[in-house]
Write a protein that holds these residues in place. Structure first.
Motif, PDB file in Angstrom:
ATOM      1  N   UNK A 155      12.638   6.021   5.243  1.00 46.50           N
ATOM      2  CA  UNK A 155      12.609   4.859   6.122  1.00 46.50           C
ATOM      3  C   UNK A 155      12.257   5.168   7.564  1.00 46.50           C
ATOM      4  N   UNK A 156      12.109   6.450   7.907  1.00 52.19           N
ATOM      5  CA  UNK A 156      11.790   6.807   9.297  1.00 52.19           C
ATOM      6  C   UNK A 156      10.305   6.567   9.585  1.00 52.19           C
ATOM      7  N   UNK A 157      10.022   6.208  10.819  1.00 50.73           N
ATOM      8  CA  UNK A 157       8.647   6.008  11.274  1.00 50.73           C
ATOM      9  C   UNK A 157       7.924   7.347  11.329  1.00 50.73           C
ATOM     10  N   UNK A 206       5.442  13.436  -0.806  1.00 47.56           N
ATOM     11  CA  UNK A 206       5.734  12.499   0.269  1.00 47.56           C
ATOM     12  C   UNK A 206       5.057  11.174  -0.031  1.00 47.56           C
ATOM     13  N   UNK A 207       5.784  10.058   0.151  1.00 47.91           N
ATOM     14  CA  UNK A 207       5.243   8.722  -0.043  1.00 47.91           C
ATOM     15  C   UNK A 207       5.337   7.958   1.281  1.00 47.91           C
ATOM     16  N   UNK A 208       4.233   7.329   1.644  1.00 45.86           N
ATOM     17  CA  UNK A 208       4.187   6.555   2.891  1.00 45.86           C
ATOM     18  C   UNK A 208       3.683   5.146   2.596  1.00 45.86           C
ATOM     19  N   UNK A 209       4.194   4.175   3.340  1.00 45.89           N
ATOM     20  CA  UNK A 209       3.615   2.838   3.279  1.00 45.89           C
ATOM     21  C   UNK A 209       3.639   2.211   4.671  1.00 45.89           C
ATOM     22  N   UNK A 210       2.764   1.233   4.926  1.00 45.07           N
ATOM     23  CA  UNK A 210       2.667   0.645   6.269  1.00 45.07           C
ATOM     24  C   UNK A 210       3.947  -0.078   6.673  1.00 45.07           C
ATOM     25  N   UNK A 211       4.181  -0.129   7.979  1.00 49.06           N
ATOM     26  CA  UNK A 211       5.301  -0.919   8.494  1.00 49.06           C
ATOM     27  C   UNK A 211       5.123  -2.384   8.136  1.00 49.06           C
ATOM     28  N   UNK A 238       0.849  -1.186   0.000  1.00 48.44           N
ATOM     29  CA  UNK A 238       0.000   0.000   0.000  1.00 48.44           C
ATOM     30  C   UNK A 238       0.886   1.237   0.000  1.00 48.44           C
ATOM     31  N   UNK A 239       0.569   2.174  -0.873  1.00 45.40           N
ATOM     32  CA  UNK A 239       1.373   3.381  -1.007  1.00 45.40           C
ATOM     33  C   UNK A 239       0.448   4.594  -1.020  1.00 45.40           C
ATOM     34  N   UNK A 254       9.587   7.228   0.547  1.00 50.00           N
ATOM     35  CA  UNK A 254      10.514   8.062  -0.216  1.00 50.00           C
ATOM     36  C   UNK A 254       9.895   9.445  -0.342  1.00 50.00           C
ATOM     37  N   UNK A 255      10.656  10.396  -0.855  1.00 51.98           N
ATOM     38  CA  UNK A 255      10.173  11.751  -1.043  1.00 51.98           C
ATOM     39  C   UNK A 255      10.944  12.409  -2.173  1.00 51.98           C
ATOM     40  N   UNK A 256      10.334  13.452  -2.742  1.00 55.11           N
ATOM     41  CA  UNK A 256      10.969  14.188  -3.829  1.00 55.11           C
ATOM     42  C   UNK A 256      10.639  15.663  -3.686  1.00 55.11           C
ATOM     43  N   UNK A 257      11.507  16.503  -4.273  1.00 53.41           N
ATOM     44  CA  UNK A 257      11.310  17.946  -4.202  1.00 53.41           C
ATOM     45  C   UNK A 257      11.913  18.587  -2.979  1.00 53.41           C
TER      46      UNK A 257
END
Length: 391
Positions: A196-198, A118-123, A102-103, A182-185
């Motif tokens: 990779x940070x929580x 900003x991109x997030x995904x579950x642990x 999931x993203x 991950x992130x961009x900009x």
């Protein structure tokens, strides 16, 4: 009574009604399909009887006197047994394990055209749980088992499958279980230090309902591929028409972003368009596609389904100050793909499936997209054999 409870009660009542109709349909046909002699009825005697006056008044065919709803449901359950073998059991017990990718993508653009994403995904990406089915109705519940963090992630599944139509309901809740993928900009130092940070400031709550209609339902069985309530004996395909409703609730507390996002003066270095505390959007979509069951060996089935969809989003976002910044509706294009592999010998079954789906809202300065790829493995057993001939 809340919305979720009303949906669950409605589906349960429909499932019970379909099961009753199936048993009644068997009893009605029993008297008319006993032998070839009943089919080859003497036409001359039948014609003579039709011309005789009826002292009790005009008589009608008993089938025509039956309520329209019962006749419609019997038609919905009708299949060609040369292609489809009906389920022989009433109760299904199953355990399923899901792997999910999931993203969640949040993207904002400032007045100067600079974009940050900003991109997030579950642990955790592994969930497992039990399923129980009765007749056409199935209920499942899965929980997160792959995370060592304190999360409250769970999913609820409810489905009703008939040969002609089906209903899927899905409720997913992910709380305190995301990290920055991950992130961009952003500056290179921020990117390197943050990936990779929580991130405890993100939670999601999704409700999804899908209704579909199978055009060639007498020869093609969608339940054979995705609910194991029937068996496909000969390969066949069908057009599938669907309607989907989804409601996304995303809470984004950007103040909890980790230290690398703050400059030396303590200011948060993200675009103003990303400072949205709550994201709410509802989507209504219609899809039309094709699905095919390939029976490559006895008791084995492979299914592929593809359905382009067009939908309409109703979206609202809010600042943490409760100032409403977006009240827009927009057209959305989507694609739903499914693959299924099943071994089913009536009493025992096992298989797997793969699903890809996206839920998105886009406008000139802000993007919110929730993409889900999921793969399932399952196995189960069936109990309580039906009466011969019952649906």
């Amino acid at each position: 009574m809340n919305w979720v409870l009303r949906v669950e009660i409605s589906l349960i009542l429909i499932g019970i009604a379909l099961n009753v109709v199936g048993n009644r349909g068997y009893e009605l046909r029993a008297d008319t399909l006993n032998a070839d002699s009943a089919v080859k009825y003497d036409l001359s005697v039948q014609k003579l009887n039709d011309n005789l006056p009826n002292v009790e008044g005009n008589s009608e065919n008993p089938a025509k006197r039956r309520p329209f709803v019962l006749r419609l449901l019997e038609k919905a359950l009708d299949v060609d047994t040369n292609y489809i073998e009906r389920d022989k059991y009433n109760v299904t017990l199953m355990v399923q394990s899901d792997w999910r990718y999931k993203l969640i993508e949040l993207s904002g653009r400032d007045g100067g055209g600079k974009e940050q994403t900003l991109y997030f995904h579950p642990h955790s990406q592994v969930i497992i749980g039990p399923y129980v089915g009765y007749s056409l109705l199935c209920l499942g519940w899965t929980v997160d088992i792959g995370s060592n963090l304190t999360t409250r992630n769970s999913n609820l599944y409810l489905s009703l499958y008939a040969p002609m139509f089906g209903i899927d309901y899905y409720h997913e809740r992910d709380i305190n279980g995301y990290k920055i993928s991950r992130l961009s900009g952003f500056d290179s130092d921020v990117i390197k230090a943050s990936e990779g940070l929580r991130f405890p400031g993100l939670s999601t709550n999704m409700k999804y309902a899908h209704l579909y209609y199978i055009f060639n339902h007498r020869h093609f069985s969608y339940p054979a591929a995705y609910s194991q309530t029937n068996l496909q004996r000969r390969s066949s395909g069908a057009m599938i028409l669907g309607y989907s409703y989804s409601r996304q609730n995303i809470n984004f507390d950007y103040s909890q972003l980790p230290p690398p996002f703050y400059d030396e003066n303590g200011n948060l270095a993200i675009a103003q368009a990303l400072k949205v505390g709550k994201i709410r959007y509802t989507n209504h979509s219609v899809s039309l596609g094709y699905t095919y069951n390939w029976v490559f060996a006895r008791n084995f089935l492979f299914n592929v389904s593809a359905s382009p969809a067009v939908g309409y989003n109703f979206t609202k976002g809010e600042h943490l100050t409760s100032e409403k910044i977006y009240r827009l509706s927009n057209l959305n294009f989507d694609f739903v793909g499914k693959l299924g592999f099943v071994w089913n010998c009536q009493r025992l079954f096992a298989g797997g499936s793969f699903t890809a789906h996206t839920y998105a809202y886009r406008q000139s300065t802000f993007i919110c997209q929730n993409s889900l790829l999921s793969a399932q493995l399952y196995m189960g057993v069936k109990l309580w054999r039906k009466k011969p001939g019952a649906f």
